[in-house]
Design an enzyme around this catalytic site. Structure first.
Site, PDB file in Angstrom:
ATOM      1  N   HIS B 265      -0.829  -1.240  11.860  1.00 18.84           N
ATOM      2  CA  HIS B 265      -0.335   0.129  12.070  1.00 18.84           C
ATOM      3  C   HIS B 265      -0.436   0.935  10.765  1.00 18.84           C
ATOM      4  O   HIS B 265      -1.026   2.024  10.729  1.00 18.84           O
ATOM      5  CB  HIS B 265       1.117   0.046  12.551  1.00 18.84           C
ATOM      6  CG  HIS B 265       1.780   1.370  12.782  1.00 18.84           C
ATOM      7  ND1 HIS B 265       1.897   1.939  14.018  1.00 18.84           N
ATOM      8  CD2 HIS B 265       2.361   2.249  11.911  1.00 18.84           C
ATOM      9  CE1 HIS B 265       2.528   3.106  13.914  1.00 18.84           C
ATOM     10  NE2 HIS B 265       2.822   3.318  12.642  1.00 18.84           N
ATOM     11  N   GLU B 266       0.108   0.380   9.704  1.00 14.75           N
ATOM     12  CA  GLU B 266       0.104   1.104   8.427  1.00 14.75           C
ATOM     13  C   GLU B 266      -1.321   1.274   7.895  1.00 14.75           C
ATOM     14  O   GLU B 266      -1.626   2.260   7.228  1.00 14.75           O
ATOM     15  CB  GLU B 266       0.978   0.384   7.397  1.00 14.75           C
ATOM     16  CG  GLU B 266       2.438   0.160   7.805  1.00 14.75           C
ATOM     17  CD  GLU B 266       3.180   1.412   8.251  1.00 14.75           C
ATOM     18  OE1 GLU B 266       2.779   2.521   7.845  1.00 14.75           O
ATOM     19  OE2 GLU B 266       4.147   1.281   9.031  1.00 14.75           O
ATOM     20  N   HIS B 269      -2.708   4.424   9.207  1.00 15.70           N
ATOM     21  CA  HIS B 269      -2.268   5.563   8.373  1.00 15.70           C
ATOM     22  C   HIS B 269      -3.106   5.640   7.089  1.00 15.70           C
ATOM     23  O   HIS B 269      -3.555   6.704   6.672  1.00 15.70           O
ATOM     24  CB  HIS B 269      -0.800   5.388   7.948  1.00 15.70           C
ATOM     25  CG  HIS B 269       0.211   5.703   9.009  1.00 15.70           C
ATOM     26  ND1 HIS B 269       0.247   6.919   9.646  1.00 15.70           N
ATOM     27  CD2 HIS B 269       1.245   4.975   9.512  1.00 15.70           C
ATOM     28  CE1 HIS B 269       1.272   6.929  10.513  1.00 15.70           C
ATOM     29  NE2 HIS B 269       1.880   5.760  10.448  1.00 15.70           N
ATOM     30  N   GLU B 295       0.375   9.653  13.223  1.00 18.77           N
ATOM     31  CA  GLU B 295       0.822   8.545  14.081  1.00 18.77           C
ATOM     32  C   GLU B 295      -0.264   8.156  15.076  1.00 18.77           C
ATOM     33  O   GLU B 295      -0.339   7.003  15.485  1.00 18.77           O
ATOM     34  CB  GLU B 295       2.130   8.906  14.790  1.00 18.77           C
ATOM     35  CG  GLU B 295       3.344   9.032  13.872  1.00 18.77           C
ATOM     36  CD  GLU B 295       3.690   7.751  13.096  1.00 18.77           C
ATOM     37  OE1 GLU B 295       3.243   6.651  13.490  1.00 18.77           O
ATOM     38  OE2 GLU B 295       4.393   7.846  12.063  1.00 18.77           O
TER      39      GLU B 295
END
Lengths: 495, 495
Positions: B265-266, B269, B295
């Site tokens: 997930h990160e 980003h 997001e």
């Protein structure tokens, strides 16, 4: 005494400046300890912006007026002392244009990055051009400040680190050392030649154990890990802010001694920062007095307190149990007091160290005055080292590339080490005179009597008094080389 | 096109603002990852000063004039887009006094610190007063901005994160989810109940190996460790600056799955930040579009790309070899797509997650409007969770204390997650339509086709276009819940 509008405005401004300085210190720590290499450019931009913002805050048009108003208000106590410091910082900054501040910040970072490469490859030519450019900017800074402060350009640079530093006093003190140290060095070398060399403990010394031992030593001295950290970096330093002190070191698994002694040095710096009076932390008057006092606190801990036979016997016990080794009694003390003509400043013993500083002081003055062209630095360095210490560096990594200072723009810093060493000897002598239990307590790993004495006589005074006044109040005398030289004779010649 | 004096001045100003934002991001990372607890107060002072400096830079008297001049200059291309962004940021800031900015910065930090304690002790009363004070300040901010921007106070908060966010569009999209997800959830639960539960791999999974596996996964996705780091913190996040991206995670040795999925997930980003166009990095137009898009990039990587059967089969192979374990085929996929009514948002599956967000959106709107007194937050939270998801948290640590957001002042943020999830589904669908090889490549650990498509269609556009325009250009349609809902049916009901 309540604040007048002028002092209130100044105090708010300097509180903000203090926050910016703290931020810069954390960013520099981050860059040295863990920043990925790709972040260099963004970090340079961040630091340059902080420098310029700080400059703009200090030189904003209303500051001159507020200073003048406050100076007519006949302030007393801490506010009077604070105002003197504000004025001093103002003079340093008003001399410069924000363009020069920006250029200096960027040029030092650029030069430092090239220096890392140059040092790794022992190739001075990599950094030659960047250093010459940086020196040109430093000269510009020095000249501008000299004009405003009515002192010489080199003094203007010294005073970035030590408020009232003068070339005269440096020449006097260094002259005494230059007169006496070479013959003292010969005597000690002869004396030590009559004994066999101390046996070096055999590694490997696992780094995890070195880390744990280091933390234990730091805690014994009085470092509180709720208010600081110990990490690893290419060069050991002490950064951060008083409530968040960041110490770094470097470990090698072949020896634990130099890492531990380095950590003790940085812990001396850290205790000074932590000991600054809480109520004035964000004001100039509550900041460390200057770099002579700062280096005196680190060298007092490293050289006076912890290179003593009593402490090294204790450290020897701790190391034997940490690494499960055995060491002859007195062996660690003999290793740590072994004197040797060497090329590297940070590995130098107490006697040759000032000579390394004297070489650098001569050379930086010559480069700044234009008498020495940067291209000739390597050869001149080697000639000076040969003359004063009697060694010739085998390459520039062990010669003029060994230290970060010049490549980082820190011209005028080297003298602080030796002035700090002299100060440390004088302060330690006074502390022991006042509290006779100190040496014996240190031998038991109890640093409380020493640290409490330092807190009362040095740390707590922050910048309320001048360096000279603090030394006088703490020791009852002006700064002199006598305690340092007698310490050397005492420790190294059993006199 | 060369810069006019007004645009040149604005660009220099925003370049400095960008440096300050980067600094704040590094300081927040430092505080979350390694700062000693004693440093809190000094750090609060540093961050408050940065916020106020940023505010003063954005609202200095000449900015309004320069913006007006530039707006009359009929700029084109990136300068026109940049100017729109400058004006937007100006409106956000000019609404606030520097006193309020300072108070907000300090109140959020104070509240966050108390929240840590409150969460650890599952005791809401510890943080109640600080939260109420923080909300009062946030209300002040929202009201002031609403007046200038002619929107509702809650919208003003949403727009701190997403430039053109409207309550209408959120209500429409969330309404569709609220209509369809509960029955979808029932169907999926029934469907999964027909099968045995997937077997959880048995630990311990040594954290050193989890770290190495995490780095390997990050590198496969395209993270370059020359420009970033992976560290550990209490909550996973992505901070730093584009050339120095700081990702954090938390490991438990009982399971490796949630740490790895969090890291993926990160990394989504991080790739967005790294992919922003180099030439405009320091300008508003070169910054990430907003938090919906941000997001969407993280959820696209985590939910669309890496929670796929193809990737989880590969990850299963990697994990088996890293930990020397064996896993049944499809087992990891079944674990990662197991649907369950639960209390914790960050552990929620894709279907219940939006319901967690809807609960929070309702509650924060009620607290901000004054309809819900903060003292009643815990009981109202539990009632809402029971109504919408069918679970009642056993204590407030698993209830209203679980997330940092409100206690950090981030009201209006939660909707971004679900808007991001909807956007991610629509974007991923479009990417696969354009580049049919993407799913199969991901199954081989080759993320190039996907990341290159994202770079061209999303990252490279930075803030040159609005969120709506970017979504339209990339997918050929307005944002809609259809791709998200069909993705759910496809993955969870084999439709």
């Amino acid at each position: 005494m309540t604040a007048t509008p002028a002092t209130e405005a100044l105090e708010a401004r300097f509180r903000r400046i203090s926050a910016l300085s703290g931020i810069a210190s954390v960013l520099i720590w981050d860059q040295s300890v863990l920043m990925p290499s790709g972040g260099c450019e963004a970090r340079a931009e961040q630091l340059a912006n902080l420098s310029v913002l700080r400059h703009e805050l200090l030189t904003a048009p209303d500051v001159a007026e507020q200073l003048a108003t406050a100076e007519e208000e006949m302030l007393e106590g801490w506010r009077a002392a604070n105002l003197l410091e504000m004025r001093r910082l103002y003079f340093h900054e008003i001399a410069l244009s924000s363009k020069l501040v920006d250029a200096l910040s960027r040029a030092s970072l650029r030069c430092e990055i090239l220096w890392r490469e140059a040092r790794a490859e022992a190739n001075f030519s990599i950094v030659l051009k960047a250093l010459a450019e940086l020196i040109a900017l430093i000269q510009e800074e020095a000249t501008a400040k000299a004009e405003i402060m009515k002192i010489s350009p080199y003094e203007a640079l010294l005073r970035r680190y030590e408020p009232a530093c003068s070339i005269n006093s440096i020449e006097k003190l260094f002259g005494e050392l230059e007169d006496q140290l070479p013959s003292l060095l010969n005597s000690v070398l002869e004396y030590q030649a009559t004994r066999s060399d101390p046996v070096q403990p055999q590694g490997p010394f696992p780094i995890a154990i070195q880390r744990a031992l280091s933390r234990m030593v730091m805690q014994a001295i009085g470092f509180n890990f709720n208010y600081g950290r110990l990490d690893e970096a290419l060069h050991p330093f002490c950064g951060g802010v008083p409530d968040d002190v960041r110490i770094t070191t470097r470990y090698e698994d072949s020896s634990f001694i130099s890492a531990i002694m380095g950590i003790i040095h940085e812990t001396g710096h850290a205790l000074y920062e932590r000991g600054l009076p809480l109520a004035w932390r964000t004001q100039p008057v509550g900041s460390a007095r200057g770099m002579i006092m700062h280096e005196s606190q680190s060298l007092l801990m490293e050289m006076q307190a912890c290179r003593s036979e009593a402490f090294l016997d204790l450290l020897s016990d701790w190391a034997c149990s940490a690494f499960s080794i055995s060491l002859e009694p007195k062996n660690l003390f003999r290793i740590c007091t072994k004197v040797k003509r060497g090329c590297i400043r940070v590995e130098a013993d107490e006697i040759t160290y000032p000579l390394h500083v004297i070489v650098r002081t001569r050379l930086e003055r010559a480069m700044l005055s234009g008498d020495l062209q940067v291209a000739y630095l390597p050869s001149t360095w080697n000639a000076e080292m040969n003359e004063l210490i009697g060694v010739t560096p085998p390459n520039d990594a062990m010669g003029c590339l060994q230290d970060i200072h010049w490549y980082d723009g820190a011209f005028g810093y080297f003298p602080m080490y030796t002035l700090g060493a002299i100060t440390a000897a004088q302060i330690f002598q006074a502390a022991v005179r006042d509290e006779r239990c100190i040496p014996e307590a240190i031998g038991r790993g109890d640093f409380k009597p020493l640290v409490e004495w330092l807190a009362r006589n040095i740390h707590d005074l922050a910048s309320f008094k001048s360096t000279e006044e603090i030394i006088n109040m703490a020791t009852g005398a002006n700064l002199s080389t006598v305690p340092f030289l007698s310490h050397i004779k005492n420790r190294y010649l059993d006199e």
